[in-house]
Write a protein that holds these residues in place. Structure first.
Motif, PDB file in Angstrom:
ATOM      1  N   MET A 196       0.938  -1.295   0.106  1.00 16.86           N
ATOM      2  CA  MET A 196      -0.096  -0.062  -0.052  1.00 16.86           C
ATOM      3  C   MET A 196       0.862   1.332   0.058  1.00 16.86           C
ATOM      4  N   SER A 197       1.977   1.406   0.979  1.00 12.21           N
ATOM      5  CA  SER A 197       2.657   2.201   0.811  1.00 12.21           C
ATOM      6  C   SER A 197       3.352   2.463  -0.351  1.00 12.21           C
ATOM      7  N   GLY A 198       3.842   1.513  -1.027  1.00  9.26           N
ATOM      8  CA  GLY A 198       4.686   1.702  -2.149  1.00  9.26           C
ATOM      9  C   GLY A 198       3.728   2.432  -3.329  1.00  9.26           C
ATOM     10  N   ARG A 199       2.372   2.135  -3.218  1.00  9.34           N
ATOM     11  CA  ARG A 199       1.536   2.534  -4.294  1.00  9.34           C
ATOM     12  C   ARG A 199       1.123   4.053  -3.914  1.00  9.34           C
ATOM     13  N   LEU A 200       1.247   4.457  -2.852  1.00 13.99           N
ATOM     14  CA  LEU A 200       0.956   5.847  -2.500  1.00 13.99           C
ATOM     15  C   LEU A 200       2.052   6.650  -3.061  1.00 13.99           C
ATOM     16  N   ALA A 241      -4.122   2.489   8.788  1.00 15.08           N
ATOM     17  CA  ALA A 241      -4.653   1.232   9.310  1.00 15.08           C
ATOM     18  C   ALA A 241      -3.861   0.091   9.526  1.00 15.08           C
ATOM     19  N   ALA A 242      -3.461  -0.046   8.212  1.00 13.57           N
ATOM     20  CA  ALA A 242      -2.606  -1.221   8.008  1.00 13.57           C
ATOM     21  C   ALA A 242      -1.331  -1.282   8.922  1.00 13.57           C
ATOM     22  N   LYS A 243      -0.621   0.054   8.769  1.00 12.92           N
ATOM     23  CA  LYS A 243       0.517   0.205   9.795  1.00 12.92           C
ATOM     24  C   LYS A 243       0.199  -0.290  11.260  1.00 12.92           C
ATOM     25  N   ALA A 244      -0.916   0.551  11.597  1.00 10.75           N
ATOM     26  CA  ALA A 244      -1.097   0.015  13.097  1.00 10.75           C
ATOM     27  C   ALA A 244      -1.574  -1.376  13.368  1.00 10.75           C
ATOM     28  N   LYS A 245      -2.136  -2.099  12.372  1.00 12.78           N
ATOM     29  CA  LYS A 245      -2.272  -3.479  12.480  1.00 12.78           C
ATOM     30  C   LYS A 245      -1.220  -4.144  12.508  1.00 12.78           C
TER      31      LYS A 245
END
Length: 206
Positions: A120-124, A143-147
């Motif tokens: 996800m971070s790469g797509r950003l 949210a993914a990072k928090a998880k």
């Protein structure tokens, strides 16, 4: 007092050896055997304690030494042959296995969450900062990072638990029955010498 602790712990070892039978030794039974050796193999400490106590209270030392001698005699009279077939390394590793598996499972979960977050971070990086798609994905990314952070922290706790359990019980891995035999024979000799010394003192011998 060390001599009293040794006597009590050896009494517990004797009870275990007298009752566990031929059905095989469990980890829970192996642990007190290995800890007894680990805790009391430095018999110089016992000799130093006895040297002090013989001046302060020889009667008490005589009682303690007599009890210790009795327990060492009991140990050496027991059939310890079944211990020779026990694989203490295997018992240790089987005991640790659930701790390791829990950690490995948690680590795998955390690694997968990190992979998803990284994707996800790469797509950003390729989206316009002011786009709706960026804002939506950025929220999901957070949210993914928090998880992931939660899963990673959980895996770390399980790793610490695994290492602590390993270190706390490592004496089982290192233990050999002959270590215990040699130690108890030394304790028997020390107790016998203390008793002889005190009796000579009472009789006025040098």
């Amino acid at each position: 007092m060390m001599i009293r602790q040794i006597t009590q712990r050896l009494h517990e070892v004797n009870l275990l050896l007298a009752t566990y039978g031929q059905g095989g030794l469990s980890f829970e039974q192996a642990l007190p055997l290995s800890l007894f050796y680990q805790d009391f193999n430095d018999t110089n400490l016992l000799v130093k304690e006895a040297a002090c106590l013989i001046k302060e209270n020889p009667g008490q030392l005589l009682d303690f030494s007599s009890s210790l001698l009795s327990e060492t005699n009991k140990f050496l009279s027991l059939d310890r042959t079944p211990l020779q077939t026990v694989d203490f390394e295997f018992l240790f590793e089987k005991h640790l296995e659930p701790f390791e598996l829990r950690y490995e499972k948690a680590k795998t979960v955390a690694a997968e969450l990190w992979r998803k977050y990284s994707a996800m971070s790469g797509r950003l990086d390729f989206l316009p900062l002011d786009s709706e798609e960026y804002r939506s994905l950025d929220a999901k990314c957070g949210a993914a990072k928090a998880k992931y952070d939660g899963a990673h922290a959980h895996a770390n706790l399980l790793y610490i638990e695994w290492v602590q359990e390993r270190d706390r019980n490592f004496s089982v891995y290192c233990f050999k029955p002959m270590f215990l035999d040699v130690l108890v024979e030394r304790l028997q000799g020390i107790a016998g010498s203390i008793i002889s010394d005190i009796r000579r003192m009472k009789e006025g011998e040098p």
